[in-house]
Design a protein around this motif. Structure first.
Motif: not given
Length: 138
Positions: A18-27, A77-78, A94-97
């Protein structure tokens, strides 16, 4: 137990992915910096109530119950990350965090304290941290 350490390792892998790839996916699906910032804000805010409620949650469900709940939250989440087509719909996910991090980590610390020989609680906490954040999250 070896099973608990394996679950902690898998949990760390989930956090690392999540920390590595989530924002890449969002972008890649058109997410803005504002959207990602709000996602991070919700992620951090979600930790507070779950850390606060972790003691009663562990007392009610037990270590195994909270670990199962946290791992189920990772699976959800996934699943949602791959199913949601629009970036802004990720914000409430992200509440699931709160479950996957705060509840899981509190439970790991509780479990470590329960099984550690007297006087070695801090050492076992270091091992738990190394398995989750070192080996798992990378």
């Amino acid at each position: 137990s070896p099973v608990f350490f394996a679950i902690l390792l898998v949990s760390g892998c989930g956090a690392g992915i999540i920390d590595t790839f989530l924002f890449i996916h969002i972008r890649e699906i058109g997410g803005s910096d504002l959207c990602m910032g709000l996602m991070r804000l919700v992620t951090c805010i979600a930790e507070v109530p779950f850390f606060s409620a972790s003691g009663p949650l562990i007392a009610r469900l037990g270590v195994v119950g909270v670990v199962a709940l946290a791992q189920s939250a990772y699976a959800l989440r996934f699943f949602l990350y791959q199913a949601i087509p629009r970036p802004w719909l990720f914000v409430p996910v992200e509440v699931l965090h709160g479950l996957t991090y705060a509840a899981m980590w509190s439970t790991a610390c509780c479990y470590g304290k329960m099984v550690a020989p007297a006087g070695s609680e801090a050492s076992l906490q270091g091992v738990l941290t190394g398995v989750h954040w070192g080996l798992g999250s990378g």
